[in-house]
Design a protein around this motif. Structure first.
Motif, PDB file in Angstrom:
ATOM      1  N   CYS A  46     -12.590  -4.174  -6.869  1.00 32.39           N
ATOM      2  CA  CYS A  46     -13.037  -4.975  -5.719  1.00 32.39           C
ATOM      3  C   CYS A  46     -11.901  -5.194  -4.737  1.00 32.39           C
ATOM      4  O   CYS A  46     -12.112  -5.166  -3.510  1.00 32.39           O
ATOM      5  CB  CYS A  46     -13.597  -6.306  -6.202  1.00 32.39           C
ATOM      6  SG  CYS A  46     -15.192  -6.186  -7.043  1.00 32.39           S
ATOM      7  N   ARG A  47     -10.687  -5.411  -5.222  1.00 28.22           N
ATOM      8  CA  ARG A  47      -9.541  -5.592  -4.334  1.00 28.22           C
ATOM      9  C   ARG A  47      -9.274  -4.333  -3.504  1.00 28.22           C
ATOM     10  O   ARG A  47      -8.686  -4.418  -2.429  1.00 28.22           O
ATOM     11  CB  ARG A  47      -8.294  -5.958  -5.148  1.00 28.22           C
ATOM     12  CG  ARG A  47      -8.332  -7.353  -5.740  1.00 28.22           C
ATOM     13  CD  ARG A  47      -7.069  -7.676  -6.516  1.00 28.22           C
ATOM     14  NE  ARG A  47      -7.096  -9.041  -7.032  1.00 28.22           N
ATOM     15  CZ  ARG A  47      -6.010  -9.780  -7.219  1.00 28.22           C
ATOM     16  NH1 ARG A  47      -4.808  -9.289  -6.935  1.00 28.22           N
ATOM     17  NH2 ARG A  47      -6.108 -11.007  -7.690  1.00 28.22           N
ATOM     18  N   THR A  90      -3.162  -0.009   4.489  1.00 29.24           N
ATOM     19  CA  THR A  90      -2.957  -1.034   5.523  1.00 29.24           C
ATOM     20  C   THR A  90      -2.298  -2.256   4.900  1.00 29.24           C
ATOM     21  O   THR A  90      -2.411  -2.493   3.688  1.00 29.24           O
ATOM     22  CB  THR A  90      -4.286  -1.473   6.162  1.00 29.24           C
ATOM     23  OG1 THR A  90      -5.079  -2.154   5.165  1.00 29.24           O
ATOM     24  CG2 THR A  90      -5.054  -0.274   6.714  1.00 29.24           C
ATOM     25  N   PRO A  91      -1.622  -3.085   5.709  1.00 33.16           N
ATOM     26  CA  PRO A  91      -1.060  -4.334   5.178  1.00 33.16           C
ATOM     27  C   PRO A  91      -2.130  -5.219   4.549  1.00 33.16           C
ATOM     28  O   PRO A  91      -1.884  -5.882   3.532  1.00 33.16           O
ATOM     29  CB  PRO A  91      -0.436  -4.983   6.414  1.00 33.16           C
ATOM     30  CG  PRO A  91      -0.111  -3.840   7.320  1.00 33.16           C
ATOM     31  CD  PRO A  91      -1.217  -2.851   7.114  1.00 33.16           C
ATOM     32  N   GLY A  92      -3.329  -5.244   5.150  1.00 33.26           N
ATOM     33  CA  GLY A  92      -4.397  -6.046   4.583  1.00 33.26           C
ATOM     34  C   GLY A  92      -4.802  -5.589   3.201  1.00 33.26           C
ATOM     35  O   GLY A  92      -5.086  -6.409   2.316  1.00 33.26           O
ATOM     36  N   ALA A  93      -4.813  -4.265   2.995  1.00 34.19           N
ATOM     37  CA  ALA A  93      -5.160  -3.720   1.679  1.00 34.19           C
ATOM     38  C   ALA A  93      -4.100  -4.094   0.648  1.00 34.19           C
ATOM     39  O   ALA A  93      -4.422  -4.444  -0.493  1.00 34.19           O
ATOM     40  CB  ALA A  93      -5.333  -2.209   1.763  1.00 34.19           C
ATOM     41  N   TRP A  94      -2.843  -4.028   1.036  1.00 33.28           N
ATOM     42  CA  TRP A  94      -1.775  -4.445   0.132  1.00 33.28           C
ATOM     43  C   TRP A  94      -1.888  -5.931  -0.188  1.00 33.28           C
ATOM     44  O   TRP A  94      -1.671  -6.353  -1.330  1.00 33.28           O
ATOM     45  CB  TRP A  94      -0.400  -4.153   0.739  1.00 33.28           C
ATOM     46  CG  TRP A  94       0.097  -2.773   0.465  1.00 33.28           C
ATOM     47  CD1 TRP A  94       0.187  -1.732   1.335  1.00 33.28           C
ATOM     48  CD2 TRP A  94       0.577  -2.277  -0.790  1.00 33.28           C
ATOM     49  NE1 TRP A  94       0.675  -0.624   0.702  1.00 33.28           N
ATOM     50  CE2 TRP A  94       0.931  -0.920  -0.588  1.00 33.28           C
ATOM     51  CE3 TRP A  94       0.729  -2.842  -2.052  1.00 33.28           C
ATOM     52  CZ2 TRP A  94       1.429  -0.134  -1.618  1.00 33.28           C
ATOM     53  CZ3 TRP A  94       1.235  -2.049  -3.083  1.00 33.28           C
ATOM     54  CH2 TRP A  94       1.582  -0.706  -2.861  1.00 33.28           C
ATOM     55  N   ALA A  95      -2.225  -6.732   0.820  1.00 29.61           N
ATOM     56  CA  ALA A  95      -2.352  -8.174   0.616  1.00 29.61           C
ATOM     57  C   ALA A  95      -3.442  -8.482  -0.412  1.00 29.61           C
ATOM     58  O   ALA A  95      -3.260  -9.329  -1.300  1.00 29.61           O
ATOM     59  CB  ALA A  95      -2.649  -8.867   1.944  1.00 29.61           C
ATOM     60  N   GLY A 119       4.533  -3.303  -4.502  1.00 28.14           N
ATOM     61  CA  GLY A 119       3.968  -4.414  -3.748  1.00 28.14           C
ATOM     62  C   GLY A 119       3.851  -5.628  -4.637  1.00 28.14           C
ATOM     63  O   GLY A 119       3.677  -5.519  -5.860  1.00 28.14           O
ATOM     64  N   ALA A 120       3.945  -6.811  -4.036  1.00 24.13           N
ATOM     65  CA  ALA A 120       3.845  -8.042  -4.818  1.00 24.13           C
ATOM     66  C   ALA A 120       3.472  -9.208  -3.922  1.00 24.13           C
ATOM     67  O   ALA A 120       3.911  -9.278  -2.767  1.00 24.13           O
ATOM     68  CB  ALA A 120       5.173  -8.334  -5.535  1.00 24.13           C
ATOM     69  N   ASP A 121       2.642 -10.086  -4.459  1.00 25.77           N
ATOM     70  CA  ASP A 121       2.342 -11.367  -3.818  1.00 25.77           C
ATOM     71  C   ASP A 121       1.912 -11.222  -2.366  1.00 25.77           C
ATOM     72  O   ASP A 121       2.368 -11.949  -1.480  1.00 25.77           O
ATOM     73  CB  ASP A 121       3.550 -12.300  -3.938  1.00 25.77           C
ATOM     74  CG  ASP A 121       3.963 -12.482  -5.394  1.00 25.77           C
ATOM     75  OD1 ASP A 121       3.074 -12.681  -6.241  1.00 25.77           O
ATOM     76  OD2 ASP A 121       5.173 -12.400  -5.692  1.00 25.77           O
ATOM     77  N   GLY A 122       1.032 -10.253  -2.125  1.00 26.98           N
ATOM     78  CA  GLY A 122       0.432 -10.098  -0.808  1.00 26.98           C
ATOM     79  C   GLY A 122       1.178  -9.230   0.167  1.00 26.98           C
ATOM     80  O   GLY A 122       0.832  -9.207   1.351  1.00 26.98           O
ATOM     81  N   TYR A 205     -15.235   4.968  -6.085  1.00 24.38           N
ATOM     82  CA  TYR A 205     -14.652   5.274  -4.786  1.00 24.38           C
ATOM     83  C   TYR A 205     -14.013   4.008  -4.243  1.00 24.38           C
ATOM     84  O   TYR A 205     -14.672   2.966  -4.131  1.00 24.38           O
ATOM     85  CB  TYR A 205     -15.715   5.779  -3.804  1.00 24.38           C
ATOM     86  CG  TYR A 205     -15.185   5.928  -2.400  1.00 24.38           C
ATOM     87  CD1 TYR A 205     -14.261   6.918  -2.092  1.00 24.38           C
ATOM     88  CD2 TYR A 205     -15.590   5.055  -1.391  1.00 24.38           C
ATOM     89  CE1 TYR A 205     -13.751   7.040  -0.805  1.00 24.38           C
ATOM     90  CE2 TYR A 205     -15.091   5.172  -0.109  1.00 24.38           C
ATOM     91  CZ  TYR A 205     -14.170   6.173   0.180  1.00 24.38           C
ATOM     92  OH  TYR A 205     -13.664   6.290   1.444  1.00 24.38           O
ATOM     93  N   ALA A 206     -12.711   4.068  -3.925  1.00 18.81           N
ATOM     94  CA  ALA A 206     -11.952   2.908  -3.454  1.00 18.81           C
ATOM     95  C   ALA A 206     -11.494   3.147  -2.027  1.00 18.81           C
ATOM     96  O   ALA A 206     -10.521   3.869  -1.804  1.00 18.81           O
ATOM     97  CB  ALA A 206     -10.750   2.679  -4.372  1.00 18.81           C
ATOM     98  N   PRO A 207     -12.154   2.555  -1.042  1.00 12.74           N
ATOM     99  CA  PRO A 207     -11.826   2.809   0.371  1.00 12.74           C
ATOM    100  C   PRO A 207     -10.363   2.549   0.730  1.00 12.74           C
ATOM    101  O   PRO A 207      -9.791   3.244   1.569  1.00 12.74           O
ATOM    102  CB  PRO A 207     -12.760   1.855   1.119  1.00 12.74           C
ATOM    103  CG  PRO A 207     -13.918   1.661   0.194  1.00 12.74           C
ATOM    104  CD  PRO A 207     -13.325   1.677  -1.184  1.00 12.74           C
ATOM    105  N   ALA A 208      -9.741   1.575   0.106  1.00 16.81           N
ATOM    106  CA  ALA A 208      -8.349   1.241   0.445  1.00 16.81           C
ATOM    107  C   ALA A 208      -7.374   2.350   0.108  1.00 16.81           C
ATOM    108  O   ALA A 208      -6.252   2.361   0.610  1.00 16.81           O
ATOM    109  CB  ALA A 208      -7.926  -0.044  -0.267  1.00 16.81           C
ATOM    110  N   LEU A 209      -7.805   3.307  -0.725  1.00 11.04           N
ATOM    111  CA  LEU A 209      -6.935   4.408  -1.133  1.00 11.04           C
ATOM    112  C   LEU A 209      -7.289   5.722  -0.456  1.00 11.04           C
ATOM    113  O   LEU A 209      -6.792   6.775  -0.835  1.00 11.04           O
ATOM    114  CB  LEU A 209      -7.006   4.593  -2.657  1.00 11.04           C
ATOM    115  CG  LEU A 209      -6.597   3.388  -3.508  1.00 11.04           C
ATOM    116  CD1 LEU A 209      -6.788   3.716  -4.972  1.00 11.04           C
ATOM    117  CD2 LEU A 209      -5.161   2.982  -3.214  1.00 11.04           C
ATOM    118  N   ASP A 210      -8.139   5.663   0.555  1.00  9.27           N
ATOM    119  CA  ASP A 210      -8.612   6.879   1.216  1.00  9.27           C
ATOM    120  C   ASP A 210      -8.168   6.887   2.673  1.00  9.27           C
ATOM    121  O   ASP A 210      -8.549   6.017   3.453  1.00  9.27           O
ATOM    122  CB  ASP A 210     -10.143   6.958   1.146  1.00  9.27           C
ATOM    123  CG  ASP A 210     -10.682   8.297   1.623  1.00  9.27           C
ATOM    124  OD1 ASP A 210      -9.873   9.162   2.034  1.00  9.27           O
ATOM    125  OD2 ASP A 210     -11.900   8.482   1.573  1.00  9.27           O
TER     126      ASP A 210
END
Length: 211
Positions: A46-47, A90-95, A119-122, A205-210
Motif C-alpha cells: 500500500c505504501r 518521487t520524494p512523496g513516494a519515499w516519504a 531512505g528513512a523516516d520520510g 504492481y507497485a506504481p511508486a516503482l514504475d
C-alpha cells in the motif's frame, strides 16, 4: 559476502539459461523495516501505491514488466525483489514508504544504469551510482550517510581507475553488482539467495516503482 553474490549471480544466470526466466542483466532488491513495529507485506504494498486486492502469488523470477514486485515477509523486514525495477521515483513516494521505517535498496539495468539507496523516516537519505561511489557522487538529504558502508565499492572504483591508468588488461568482469549486493546485505542484515527467487511469494504492481 562478495563471493556469495558472485556465486548467486552465476547460479541465477545458469537458471535463466535453462528456464528462460530472470537473468543477471537487471534486478531490483530492497529491504523495508519498520522502526517501532514490523511492517506487513500488505502495508508495504500500500505504501508503494499498490491495490492490495490485486496481490497474487508469483515466482519472483517470473514477474511481468517494470513495476511488478515480489514481497516476502521476514523477521528482518519486508523483502522486495523484481527482475526489472527502480527505487521510489518521487520524494512523496519515499516519504510514504519510509514513514517510521527504513529502506535499503539497489537496482541495475542492462545499460549499467543503477542506484544504491537508503531512505528513512520520510526521506531519501543517501543515493549513488555504484560505478561512481566517490563522496562527490553521493546525493540525498545526507550525502555522506552511507560512508561507513561504501569502502568496498570505493576500493573497487579506485582499482578500476588504476588499472586504466597503468594499462592493466581489463578482466572478464569487475564485480560491481556483486559488491553492491554485498553492501545492501551489510546495511540491512538480509542475505539474498537463489531460494528467495524460485519459491512463490506475494506479488503486485507497485506504481511508486514504475518510471
Amino acid at each position: 559476502m562478495i563471493e556469495h553474490y558472485t556465486r548467486f549471480l552465476k547460479d541465477l544466470g545458469d537458471l535463466s539459461a535453462v528456464r528462460g526466466l530472470m537473468n543477471t542483466d537487471s534486478m531490483f532488491w530492497m529491504v523495508v523495516r519498520g522502526r517501532d513495529t514490523p511492517l506487513t507485506v500488505t502495508e508495504v504494498a500500500c505504501r508503494l501505491g499498490a491495490d492490495p486486492s490485486t496481490i497474487v502469488p508469483r515466482l519472483p523470477v517470473d514477474l511481468p514488466d517494470t513495476g511488478y514486485v515480489a514481497l516476502e515477509q521476514s523477521e528482518r523486514g519486508v523483502i522486495l525483489i523484481a527482475s526489472v525495477g527502480f527505487s521510489p521515483t518521487t520524494p512523496g513516494a519515499w516519504a510514504r514508504l519510509t514513514e517510521n521505517a527504513q529502506a535499503w535498496g539497489f537496482w541495475w539495468l542492462i545499460n549499467n544504469a543503477n542506484e544504491l539507496c537508503y531512505g528513512a523516516d520520510g526521506a531519501l537519505v543517501t543515493t549513488l551510482d555504484i560505478l561512481h561511489p566517490q563522496p562527490s557522487g553521493c546525493t540525498g538529504q545526507n550525502p555522506r550517510g552511507l560512508d561507513a558502508y561504501l569502502g568496498a565499492l570505493r576500493m573497487l572504483a579506485e582499482r578500476k581507475m588504476t588499472d586504466a591508468e597503468t594499462g592493466v588488461p581489463y578482466p572478464d568482469q569487475y564485480r560491481d553488482w556483486e559488491t553492491a549486493l554485498a553492501t545492501v546485505e551489510a546495511m540491512s542484515g538480509v542475505r539474498l539467495d537463489l531460494d528467495r527467487l524460485v519459491r512463490e511469494q506475494q506479488s503486485v504492481y507497485a506504481p511508486a516503482l514504475d518510471l
